[in-house]
Design a protein around this motif. Structure first.
Motif, PDB file in Angstrom:
ATOM      1  N   GLU A  80      10.463 -10.648 -10.412  1.00  0.00           N
ATOM      2  CA  GLU A  80      10.087  -9.453 -11.177  1.00  0.00           C
ATOM      3  C   GLU A  80       9.985  -8.235 -10.276  1.00  0.00           C
ATOM      4  O   GLU A  80      10.486  -7.155 -10.619  1.00  0.00           O
ATOM      5  N   CYS A  81       9.331  -8.357  -9.127  1.00  0.00           N
ATOM      6  CA  CYS A  81       9.211  -7.222  -8.213  1.00  0.00           C
ATOM      7  C   CYS A  81      10.575  -6.828  -7.653  1.00  0.00           C
ATOM      8  O   CYS A  81      10.883  -5.637  -7.511  1.00  0.00           O
ATOM      9  N   ASN A  82      11.391  -7.829  -7.360  1.00  0.00           N
ATOM     10  CA  ASN A  82      12.705  -7.573  -6.785  1.00  0.00           C
ATOM     11  C   ASN A  82      13.608  -6.826  -7.751  1.00  0.00           C
ATOM     12  O   ASN A  82      14.323  -5.894  -7.366  1.00  0.00           O
ATOM     13  N   ASN A  83      13.577  -7.199  -9.010  1.00  0.00           N
ATOM     14  CA  ASN A  83      14.491  -6.621  -9.988  1.00  0.00           C
ATOM     15  C   ASN A  83      13.880  -5.481 -10.794  1.00  0.00           C
ATOM     16  O   ASN A  83      14.492  -4.416 -10.929  1.00  0.00           O
ATOM     17  N   ARG A  84      12.690  -5.684 -11.301  1.00  0.00           N
ATOM     18  CA  ARG A  84      12.086  -4.664 -12.162  1.00  0.00           C
ATOM     19  C   ARG A  84      11.599  -3.451 -11.382  1.00  0.00           C
ATOM     20  O   ARG A  84      11.766  -2.304 -11.811  1.00  0.00           O
ATOM     21  N   HIS A  85      11.003  -3.675 -10.226  1.00  0.00           N
ATOM     22  CA  HIS A  85      10.380  -2.561  -9.505  1.00  0.00           C
ATOM     23  C   HIS A  85      11.247  -1.985  -8.392  1.00  0.00           C
ATOM     24  O   HIS A  85      11.188  -0.781  -8.132  1.00  0.00           O
ATOM     25  N   ILE A  86      12.044  -2.816  -7.728  1.00  0.00           N
ATOM     26  CA  ILE A  86      12.865  -2.328  -6.620  1.00  0.00           C
ATOM     27  C   ILE A  86      14.328  -2.190  -7.045  1.00  0.00           C
ATOM     28  O   ILE A  86      14.940  -1.145  -6.838  1.00  0.00           O
ATOM     29  N   GLY A  87      14.853  -3.244  -7.646  1.00  0.00           N
ATOM     30  CA  GLY A  87      16.281  -3.285  -7.936  1.00  0.00           C
ATOM     31  C   GLY A  87      16.782  -2.123  -8.770  1.00  0.00           C
ATOM     32  O   GLY A  87      17.870  -1.586  -8.506  1.00  0.00           O
ATOM     33  N   TRP A  88      16.019  -1.700  -9.763  1.00  0.00           N
ATOM     34  CA  TRP A  88      16.501  -0.614 -10.619  1.00  0.00           C
ATOM     35  C   TRP A  88      16.499   0.721  -9.902  1.00  0.00           C
ATOM     36  O   TRP A  88      17.138   1.691 -10.356  1.00  0.00           O
ATOM     37  N   ALA A 130      12.344   2.302  -3.749  1.00  0.00           N
ATOM     38  CA  ALA A 130      13.236   1.246  -3.275  1.00  0.00           C
ATOM     39  C   ALA A 130      13.055   1.004  -1.784  1.00  0.00           C
ATOM     40  O   ALA A 130      12.931  -0.145  -1.338  1.00  0.00           O
ATOM     41  N   MET A 131      13.029   2.059  -1.000  1.00  0.00           N
ATOM     42  CA  MET A 131      12.946   1.920   0.451  1.00  0.00           C
ATOM     43  C   MET A 131      11.615   1.302   0.879  1.00  0.00           C
ATOM     44  O   MET A 131      11.567   0.424   1.754  1.00  0.00           O
ATOM     45  N   VAL A 132      10.518   1.735   0.277  1.00  0.00           N
ATOM     46  CA  VAL A 132       9.207   1.162   0.605  1.00  0.00           C
ATOM     47  C   VAL A 132       9.166  -0.309   0.198  1.00  0.00           C
ATOM     48  O   VAL A 132       8.643  -1.161   0.924  1.00  0.00           O
ATOM     49  N   GLY A 133       9.738  -0.632  -0.968  1.00  0.00           N
ATOM     50  CA  GLY A 133       9.768  -2.021  -1.407  1.00  0.00           C
ATOM     51  C   GLY A 133      10.498  -2.918  -0.428  1.00  0.00           C
ATOM     52  O   GLY A 133      10.041  -4.028  -0.120  1.00  0.00           O
ATOM     53  N   HIS A 134      11.610  -2.450   0.101  1.00  0.00           N
ATOM     54  CA  HIS A 134      12.373  -3.248   1.063  1.00  0.00           C
ATOM     55  C   HIS A 134      11.630  -3.362   2.400  1.00  0.00           C
ATOM     56  O   HIS A 134      11.729  -4.394   3.065  1.00  0.00           O
ATOM     57  N   ILE A 135      10.909  -2.335   2.777  1.00  0.00           N
ATOM     58  CA  ILE A 135      10.089  -2.425   3.996  1.00  0.00           C
ATOM     59  C   ILE A 135       9.048  -3.530   3.852  1.00  0.00           C
ATOM     60  O   ILE A 135       8.838  -4.336   4.764  1.00  0.00           O
ATOM     61  N   GLY A 163       4.722   1.038  -9.402  1.00  0.00           N
ATOM     62  CA  GLY A 163       4.858   2.052 -10.436  1.00  0.00           C
ATOM     63  C   GLY A 163       3.894   3.208 -10.404  1.00  0.00           C
ATOM     64  O   GLY A 163       4.024   4.130 -11.208  1.00  0.00           O
ATOM     65  N   ASN A 164       2.930   3.206  -9.501  1.00  0.00           N
ATOM     66  CA  ASN A 164       1.981   4.303  -9.418  1.00  0.00           C
ATOM     67  C   ASN A 164       2.582   5.426  -8.574  1.00  0.00           C
ATOM     68  O   ASN A 164       2.547   5.387  -7.340  1.00  0.00           O
ATOM     69  N   ASP A 165       3.120   6.452  -9.216  1.00  0.00           N
ATOM     70  CA  ASP A 165       3.812   7.529  -8.512  1.00  0.00           C
ATOM     71  C   ASP A 165       2.888   8.325  -7.592  1.00  0.00           C
ATOM     72  O   ASP A 165       3.367   8.995  -6.667  1.00  0.00           O
ATOM     73  N   LYS A 166       1.578   8.269  -7.828  1.00  0.00           N
ATOM     74  CA  LYS A 166       0.645   9.070  -7.042  1.00  0.00           C
ATOM     75  C   LYS A 166      -0.075   8.252  -5.967  1.00  0.00           C
ATOM     76  O   LYS A 166      -0.972   8.757  -5.298  1.00  0.00           O
ATOM     77  N   ALA A 167       0.325   6.997  -5.780  1.00  0.00           N
ATOM     78  CA  ALA A 167      -0.405   6.102  -4.882  1.00  0.00           C
ATOM     79  C   ALA A 167      -0.392   6.574  -3.432  1.00  0.00           C
ATOM     80  O   ALA A 167      -1.329   6.300  -2.681  1.00  0.00           O
TER      81      ALA A 167
END
Length: 275
Positions: A80-88, A130-135, A163-167
């Protein structure tokens, strides 16, 4: 003289797992393969992975990297994290890299360029997510075997990817610069000391861009880098050769009183090898 034997990289010990605690959402799940860098941003080739610490020292030439036939991969996050949050969001990284690469080819092909600056439109939030997720993904499966504790540094990064744009608004700064090499560098966390100041940095570098995250208002970064705001509409790279010396920051070669401290399995280099 007889042939000397090659040792396999210690990276081999940090790659085998099926299920564990996802390093982004923290849930115990079946883990998914994440390509780092993302597949659309580079040409996928056969590569080897090694720990960055294995690139130096007397035994560096005797260490054989862990091979992969189709790019550098990590299995530390759930599907889910790989596809829903990073992959898209990976498509944004791919589009930016392809557009910048075209301009870089034109810049070095034509000798009459006046400016060393090139530009690309960007959705900064999607690109950074995407970049932070891969890190966060690019590390050892050992981290997936235990519940991750709270981290003042890593928790906002995870929240941003989820998904928190202000984090990151009050916790982190992002810097980027031109990276002119075909090897890929990833570092989940490095403590870097320079002239009396120490700062944590996280990095993902692959042609044509180096992307670095650090603590808000505390970062150490190359002088030729640009700061990325999540409201930015464009990325700007300076192709001047003056930045090449520090393009591999923080692994550029320490000078003066500079020092680094890091966990070996959190700092990875991958590089293309013959087919």
């Amino acid at each position: 003289m007889g042939k000397y034997s090659q040792s396999i990289s210690k990276r081999f010990e940090h790659t085998k797992i099926n299920a564990g605690y996802c390093l982004i959402c923290g849930e115990y799940r079946k883990l998914s393969v994440d390509h780092v860098p993302p597949k659309g941003a580079i040409t996928i080739t056969k590569v080897e992975q090694r720990h960055i610490s294995e690139l130096t020292g007397a035994d560096a030439s005797r260490i054989k990297g862990v091979p992969s036939p189709n790019g550098s991969k990590f299995k530390t996050i759930c599907h889910e994290c790989n596809n829903r949050h990073i992959g898209w969001c990976d498509g944004e990284v791919a589009n930016v890299c392809k557009f910048l690469t075209t301009q870089i080819k034109d810049y070095f092909f034509y000798a009459n360029n006046v400016s060393t600056l090139i530009f690309s439109k960007v959705d900064a939030v999607k690109f950074a997510r995407a970049m932070v997720g891969h890190i966060l993904s690019a590390t050892s499966v050992e981290e997936c075997k235990i519940v991750q504790g709270n981290s003042e540094y890593l928790d906002p990064l995870k929240s941003f990817v989820l998904g928190n744009d202000k984090a990151l608004q009050n916790s982190h700064d992002i810097y980027y610069w031109f990276y002119p090499f075909n090897k890929h560098l990833s570092a989940k966390c490095v403590s870097f000391y320079n002239n009396g100041h120490i700062a944590p940095v996280s990095l993902l570098s692959f042609f044509p861009i180096a992307f670095m995250v650090t603590k808000k208002n505390e970062g150490i970064y190359p002088s030729h880098s640009n700061k990325l705001s999540l409201t930015d509409k464009a990325l700007v790279l300076d192709l001047s050769s003056r930045g090449f010396e520090y393009a591999e920051f923080p692994f550029h070669g320490l000078k003066g009183n500079q020092m680094m401290a890091y966990t070996e399995f959190q700092t990875i280099v991958s590089y293309p090898i013959g087919q």
